[in-house]
Design a protein around this motif. Structure first.
Motif, mmCIF file in Angstrom:
data_model
loop_
_atom_site.group_PDB
_atom_site.id
_atom_site.type_symbol
_atom_site.label_atom_id
_atom_site.label_comp_id
_atom_site.label_asym_id
_atom_site.label_seq_id
_atom_site.Cartn_x
_atom_site.Cartn_y
_atom_site.Cartn_z
ATOM 1 N N GLU A 23 0.829 -1.210 0.000
ATOM 2 C CA GLU A 23 0.000 0.000 0.000
ATOM 3 C C GLU A 23 0.863 1.260 0.000
ATOM 4 O O GLU A 23 0.562 2.223 -0.693
ATOM 5 C CB GLU A 23 -0.957 0.011 1.188
ATOM 6 C CG GLU A 23 -1.893 1.207 1.127
ATOM 7 C CD GLU A 23 -3.061 1.104 2.086
ATOM 8 O OE1 GLU A 23 -3.770 2.122 2.207
ATOM 9 O OE2 GLU A 23 -3.286 0.051 2.686
ATOM 10 N N ALA A 24 1.932 1.246 0.779
ATOM 11 C CA ALA A 24 2.834 2.412 0.801
ATOM 12 C C ALA A 24 3.424 2.652 -0.581
ATOM 13 O O ALA A 24 3.475 3.792 -1.056
ATOM 14 C CB ALA A 24 3.940 2.214 1.837
ATOM 15 N N LEU A 25 3.842 1.581 -1.258
ATOM 16 C CA LEU A 25 4.387 1.717 -2.613
ATOM 17 C C LEU A 25 3.318 2.176 -3.598
ATOM 18 O O LEU A 25 3.549 3.084 -4.396
ATOM 19 C CB LEU A 25 4.983 0.392 -3.083
ATOM 20 C CG LEU A 25 6.357 0.027 -2.545
ATOM 21 C CD1 LEU A 25 6.691 -1.417 -2.868
ATOM 22 C CD2 LEU A 25 7.416 0.957 -3.097
ATOM 23 N N ASP A 26 2.140 1.545 -3.538
ATOM 24 C CA ASP A 26 1.059 1.863 -4.482
ATOM 25 C C ASP A 26 0.585 3.306 -4.374
ATOM 26 O O ASP A 26 0.208 3.911 -5.378
ATOM 27 C CB ASP A 26 -0.143 0.931 -4.271
ATOM 28 C CG ASP A 26 0.125 -0.495 -4.720
ATOM 29 O OD1 ASP A 26 1.131 -0.729 -5.420
ATOM 30 O OD2 ASP A 26 -0.679 -1.381 -4.344
ATOM 31 N N ASP A 54 7.877 8.883 -0.655
ATOM 32 C CA ASP A 54 7.323 8.523 -1.969
ATOM 33 C C ASP A 54 7.159 7.012 -2.124
ATOM 34 O O ASP A 54 7.426 6.456 -3.177
ATOM 35 C CB ASP A 54 8.191 9.085 -3.093
ATOM 36 C CG ASP A 54 8.249 10.598 -3.064
ATOM 37 O OD1 ASP A 54 7.196 11.221 -2.813
ATOM 38 O OD2 ASP A 54 9.343 11.166 -3.270
ATOM 39 N N GLY A 55 6.729 6.354 -1.048
ATOM 40 C CA GLY A 55 6.468 4.923 -1.081
ATOM 41 C C GLY A 55 7.661 4.042 -0.778
ATOM 42 O O GLY A 55 7.508 2.846 -0.576
ATOM 43 N N VAL A 56 8.849 4.606 -0.759
ATOM 44 C CA VAL A 56 10.070 3.830 -0.532
ATOM 45 C C VAL A 56 10.443 3.879 0.948
ATOM 46 O O VAL A 56 10.584 4.963 1.515
ATOM 47 C CB VAL A 56 11.238 4.393 -1.374
ATOM 48 C CG1 VAL A 56 12.528 3.640 -1.092
ATOM 49 C CG2 VAL A 56 10.901 4.345 -2.852
ATOM 50 N N ALA A 124 10.622 -1.774 -4.637
ATOM 51 C CA ALA A 124 11.095 -0.644 -3.823
ATOM 52 C C ALA A 124 12.463 -0.178 -4.295
ATOM 53 O O ALA A 124 12.728 1.031 -4.375
ATOM 54 C CB ALA A 124 11.146 -1.036 -2.346
ATOM 55 N N ARG A 125 13.348 -1.115 -4.635
ATOM 56 C CA ARG A 125 14.683 -0.744 -5.142
ATOM 57 C C ARG A 125 14.569 0.012 -6.459
ATOM 58 O O ARG A 125 15.266 1.005 -6.674
ATOM 59 C CB ARG A 125 15.539 -1.996 -5.326
ATOM 60 C CG ARG A 125 16.051 -2.562 -4.047
ATOM 61 C CD ARG A 125 17.044 -3.705 -4.316
ATOM 62 N NE ARG A 125 17.134 -4.531 -3.155
ATOM 63 C CZ ARG A 125 16.496 -5.689 -2.988
ATOM 64 N NH1 ARG A 125 15.746 -6.193 -3.954
ATOM 65 N NH2 ARG A 125 16.615 -6.368 -1.874
ATOM 66 N N ARG A 126 13.708 -0.478 -7.354
ATOM 67 C CA ARG A 126 13.526 0.211 -8.645
ATOM 68 C C ARG A 126 13.018 1.625 -8.434
ATOM 69 O O ARG A 126 13.516 2.572 -9.043
ATOM 70 C CB ARG A 126 12.540 -0.557 -9.538
ATOM 71 C CG ARG A 126 13.157 -1.637 -10.365
ATOM 72 C CD ARG A 126 12.219 -2.141 -11.454
ATOM 73 N NE ARG A 126 10.875 -2.461 -10.988
ATOM 74 C CZ ARG A 126 10.505 -3.618 -10.454
ATOM 75 N NH1 ARG A 126 11.370 -4.581 -10.306
ATOM 76 N NH2 ARG A 126 9.255 -3.811 -10.074
ATOM 77 N N LEU A 127 12.026 1.776 -7.573
ATOM 78 C CA LEU A 127 11.461 3.092 -7.305
ATOM 79 C C LEU A 127 12.517 4.008 -6.696
ATOM 80 O O LEU A 127 12.606 5.186 -7.043
ATOM 81 C CB LEU A 127 10.247 2.970 -6.383
ATOM 82 C CG LEU A 127 9.429 4.227 -6.157
ATOM 83 C CD1 LEU A 127 8.907 4.792 -7.468
ATOM 84 C CD2 LEU A 127 8.258 3.929 -5.229
#
Length: 175
Positions: A23-26, A54-56, A124-127
């Motif tokens: 949810e944090a990432l989305d 920012d979700g990360v 998360a790493r990609r973001l």
């Protein structure tokens, strides 16, 4: 680590931490998650905080033990349900990860340690790396300015020669 109260976005008991991280990432949450693992719900362990930008995930803290970073994640890890509250906070009000090294976590670590979710960790790493190019572009722009780079090289060369003379290296090399 102090975090402001923030605006409560969601509060529920989850089967595992992956739903919270997803949810944090989305939603690109900037704020934090207050997590209480099953042990804490049964009277042990205590709650912990995960800070997101920012979700990360960027930081972790376990107030009862004072543990931060990976040690805080270890205190929160375990099977079973957890109570999770997501709070949105203005980015400027959050603690700065650069100034709180003992609380920092790599972007994928919470997903791996708390949820055993490698796909969330990779996401998360990609973001996180998508955010990094701004910093990288500033460094690249500096390195592309040949005058500035040459000025730094010249200053370093002069400093090295001055110190070599001061320390007597020229005399030692001549012998």
């Amino acid at each position: 680590m102090d975090v402001p109260p923030g605006r409560l976005v969601r509060s529920r008991v989850q089967c595992d931490a992956s739903a919270v991280l997803r949810e944090a990432l989305d939603t690109s949450l900037t704020g934090y998650a207050a997590l209480e693992p099953r042990d804490a719900l049964l009277g042990g362990g205590g709650r912990g905080l995960l800070v997101f930008r920012d979700g990360v995930p960027t930081m972790a803290y376990h107030p009862d033990s004072g543990a931060g970073g990976a040690a805080a994640l270890a205190k929160l890890a375990g099977p079973g349900p957890c109570r999770a509250e997501l709070h949105a906070v203005d980015a400027a009000a959050l603690p700065d990860a650069d100034g709180a090294a003992e609380f920092r976590v790599p972007p994928g670590m919470p997903a791996e340690r708390l949820a055993g979710a490698p796909e969330l960790a990779a996401r998360a790493r990609r973001l996180a790396t998508e955010e990094a190019p701004e910093t990288d572009s500033a460094v690249l722009a500096f390195l592309e300015d040949e005058r500035k780079v040459e000025a730094i090289r010249e200053n370093a060369r002069e400093e090295a020669e001055r110190r070599a003379e001061e320390w007597g290296f020229d005399d030692a090399l001549a012998e």
